[in-house]
Design an enzyme around this catalytic site. Structure first.
Site, PDB file in Angstrom:
ATOM      1  NE  ARG A  35     -29.238  52.458 -23.866  1.00 16.67           N
ATOM      2  CZ  ARG A  35     -28.635  53.490 -23.510  1.00 16.67           C
ATOM      3  NH1 ARG A  35     -27.336  53.289 -22.781  1.00 16.67           N
ATOM      4  NH2 ARG A  35     -28.895  54.699 -23.782  1.00 16.67           N
ATOM      5  CD  GLN A  47     -27.474  39.126 -33.445  1.00 20.95           C
ATOM      6  OE1 GLN A  47     -26.189  39.381 -33.138  1.00 20.95           O
ATOM      7  NE2 GLN A  47     -28.193  39.125 -34.675  1.00 20.95           N
ATOM      8  CG  ASP A 107     -36.036  45.441 -28.055  1.00 22.79           C
ATOM      9  OD1 ASP A 107     -36.736  44.424 -28.503  1.00 22.79           O
ATOM     10  OD2 ASP A 107     -35.267  45.859 -29.031  1.00 22.79           O
ATOM     11  CG  HIS A 122     -26.746  38.635 -27.534  1.00 23.27           C
ATOM     12  ND1 HIS A 122     -26.486  39.359 -28.617  1.00 23.27           N
ATOM     13  CD2 HIS A 122     -25.922  37.495 -27.549  1.00 23.27           C
ATOM     14  CE1 HIS A 122     -25.621  38.767 -29.388  1.00 23.27           C
ATOM     15  NE2 HIS A 122     -25.547  37.556 -28.893  1.00 23.27           N
TER      16      HIS A 122
HETATM   17  P1  NAD Z   1     -25.567  46.178 -35.320  1.00 18.19           P
HETATM   18  O1  NAD Z   1     -25.767  47.426 -34.679  1.00 18.19           O
HETATM   19  O2  NAD Z   1     -24.348  45.352 -35.377  1.00 18.19           O
HETATM   20  O3  NAD Z   1     -26.241  46.079 -36.943  1.00 18.19           O
HETATM   21  C1  NAD Z   1     -27.459  46.760 -37.304  1.00 18.19           C
HETATM   22  C2  NAD Z   1     -27.925  46.372 -38.500  1.00 18.19           C
HETATM   23  O4  NAD Z   1     -29.142  46.903 -38.569  1.00 18.19           O
HETATM   24  C3  NAD Z   1     -26.941  46.756 -39.621  1.00 18.19           C
HETATM   25  O5  NAD Z   1     -26.824  45.674 -40.654  1.00 18.19           O
HETATM   26  C4  NAD Z   1     -27.862  47.958 -40.301  1.00 18.19           C
HETATM   27  O6  NAD Z   1     -27.531  48.094 -41.657  1.00 18.19           O
HETATM   28  C5  NAD Z   1     -29.385  47.258 -40.090  1.00 18.19           C
HETATM   29  N1  NAD Z   1     -30.346  48.408 -39.865  1.00 18.19           N
HETATM   30  C6  NAD Z   1     -30.208  49.622 -39.334  1.00 18.19           C
HETATM   31  N2  NAD Z   1     -31.579  50.436 -39.510  1.00 18.19           N
HETATM   32  C7  NAD Z   1     -32.412  49.291 -39.993  1.00 18.19           C
HETATM   33  C8  NAD Z   1     -33.687  49.337 -40.187  1.00 18.19           C
HETATM   34  N3  NAD Z   1     -34.434  50.734 -40.070  1.00 18.19           N
HETATM   35  N4  NAD Z   1     -34.357  48.234 -40.541  1.00 18.19           N
HETATM   36  C9  NAD Z   1     -33.507  47.128 -40.966  1.00 18.19           C
HETATM   37  N5  NAD Z   1     -32.138  46.946 -40.834  1.00 18.19           N
HETATM   38  C10 NAD Z   1     -31.718  48.064 -40.310  1.00 18.19           C
HETATM   39  O7  NAD Z   1     -26.556  45.139 -34.601  1.00 18.19           O
HETATM   40  P2  NAD Z   1     -26.466  43.552 -34.249  1.00 18.19           P
HETATM   41  O8  NAD Z   1     -26.005  42.765 -35.538  1.00 18.19           O
HETATM   42  O9  NAD Z   1     -27.846  43.212 -33.611  1.00 18.19           O
HETATM   43  O10 NAD Z   1     -25.461  43.447 -33.025  1.00 18.19           O
HETATM   44  C11 NAD Z   1     -25.459  44.500 -31.920  1.00 18.19           C
HETATM   45  C12 NAD Z   1     -25.267  44.107 -30.731  1.00 18.19           C
HETATM   46  O11 NAD Z   1     -25.826  44.890 -29.932  1.00 18.19           O
HETATM   47  C13 NAD Z   1     -26.443  42.793 -30.367  1.00 18.19           C
HETATM   48  O12 NAD Z   1     -25.670  41.635 -29.928  1.00 18.19           O
HETATM   49  C14 NAD Z   1     -27.344  43.407 -29.519  1.00 18.19           C
HETATM   50  O13 NAD Z   1     -27.463  42.653 -28.260  1.00 18.19           O
HETATM   51  C15 NAD Z   1     -26.742  44.669 -28.885  1.00 18.19           C
HETATM   52  N6  NAD Z   1     -27.854  45.886 -29.124  1.00 18.19           N
HETATM   53  C16 NAD Z   1     -29.186  45.759 -28.847  1.00 18.19           C
HETATM   54  C17 NAD Z   1     -30.152  46.549 -29.188  1.00 18.19           C
HETATM   55  C18 NAD Z   1     -31.544  46.274 -28.910  1.00 18.19           C
HETATM   56  O14 NAD Z   1     -32.005  45.372 -28.010  1.00 18.19           O
HETATM   57  N7  NAD Z   1     -32.553  47.102 -29.271  1.00 18.19           N
HETATM   58  C19 NAD Z   1     -29.842  47.796 -29.574  1.00 18.19           C
HETATM   59  C20 NAD Z   1     -28.604  48.125 -29.789  1.00 18.19           C
HETATM   60  C21 NAD Z   1     -27.428  46.888 -29.752  1.00 18.19           C
END
Ligand code: NAD
Length: 233
Positions: free
Chosen positions: A58, A88, A91, A106
């Site tokens: 990651r 949340q 990154d 988180h």
């Molecule tokens: P989630 O994956 O549960 O939900 C993602 C949301 O983003 C969905 O509602 C989806 O429709 C929406 N989405 C998808 N593509 C999009 C776009 N281009 N523009 C806007 N919205 C878009 O994510 P969550 O609610 O953040 O929960 C997941 C958990 O996993 C978090 O606690 C997080 O810490 C972790 N996580 C973090 C990362 C990161 O840091 N980048 C990546 C994956 C998961």
């Protein structure tokens, strides 16, 4: 004139267009891994080497990613609003886009912490964390990540920020990960909520203005709308 307080509550979707995959959109798997295997205290106890390998990957992805137009639009709003980002995400793309007040609910992938003393948090030297890497107290270091089932230490601070907001922008979160998802209920009744997400929002955000767009399009458009409202006053 005092600036309006704008809180951005972001989730994995805001970083999707930077190449970091979300989690709900991949059938509840995180980069092909089951959450129970890589992101829980039990996984860490059972198989720490696999957990470390997962977060090393990651971290590599995050370091290779670049902020997108949504991160930049959020940072740019600081010129007209008092902006606080509650994310949340683990990154650092909000910070790299220029946001100056970012609270990570988180944890942060580029940091590590002591397994003996949770407040002993440092930036990782290099890109890889290994078994045998120790903190100043001599205990094993772990990723500075809040795993599923662990307490979220920043909840109170995040709730306090949202309870003082005039405007809440919710972007790229499925609002299914608790307790973080419950934060939207701290928004005062007099405040406004905008949701930017290509999917329909959860029941809890009824009454919000839904911008059914990807973050990289919706956020710059919403930022323009919010700026225009200020200059029309
Ligand atoms: P989630 O994956 O549960 O939900 C993602 C949301 O983003 C969905 O509602 C989806 O429709 C929406 N989405 C998808 N593509 C999009 C776009 N281009 N523009 C806007 N919205 C878009 O994510 P969550 O609610 O953040 O929960 C997941 C958990 O996993 C978090 O606690 C997080 O810490 C972790 N996580 C973090 C990362 C990161 O840091 N980048 C990546 C994956 C998961």
């Amino acid at each position: 004139m005092t600036r309006q307080r704008l809180v951005v509550f972001s989730g994995a979707g805001v970083s999707a267009e930077s190449g970091l995959r979300t989690f709900r959109d991949s059938d509840g798997l995180w980069e092909e891994h089951r959450i129970e295997d890589v992101a829980t205290p039990e996984a860490w106890r059972r198989d720490p080497a696999t957990v470390l390998r997962f977060y090393d990957m990651r971290r590599e992805q995050v370091l290779a990613a670049r902020p997108n137009a949504a991160h930049r639009a959020i940072a740019d709003l600081e010129d007209r609003f008092h902006v606080e980002v509650v994310t949340q995400n683990i990154d650092d793309l909000h910070e790299r886009a220029g946001s100056t007040r970012v609270l990570h609910l988180h944890g942060e992938i580029l940091k590590v912490r002591s397994t003996a003393e949770p407040t002993l948090i440092t930036r990782l030297n290099g890109t890889s964390l290994r078994l045998g890497d120790r903190c100043a107290l001599g205990s094993q270091l772990r990723p500075h990540i809040v795993w599923f089932g662990e307490e979220v230490p920043e909840m109170q601070r995040a709730a306090a920020l949202i309870s003082k907001a005039d405007v809440l922008v919710v972007v790229g979160t499925s609002l299914q990960v608790y307790p973080a998802a419950g934060l939207i209920h701290y928004l005062p009744r007099t405040a406004e909520m905008f949701v930017v997400d290509p999917k329909d929002p959860q029941v809890g955000v009824q009454g919000a203005h839904h911008w059914k767009q990807k973050a990289s399009e919706g956020l710059p458009a919403l930022a323009l709308h919010l700026r225009k409202r200020i200059s029309d006053r």
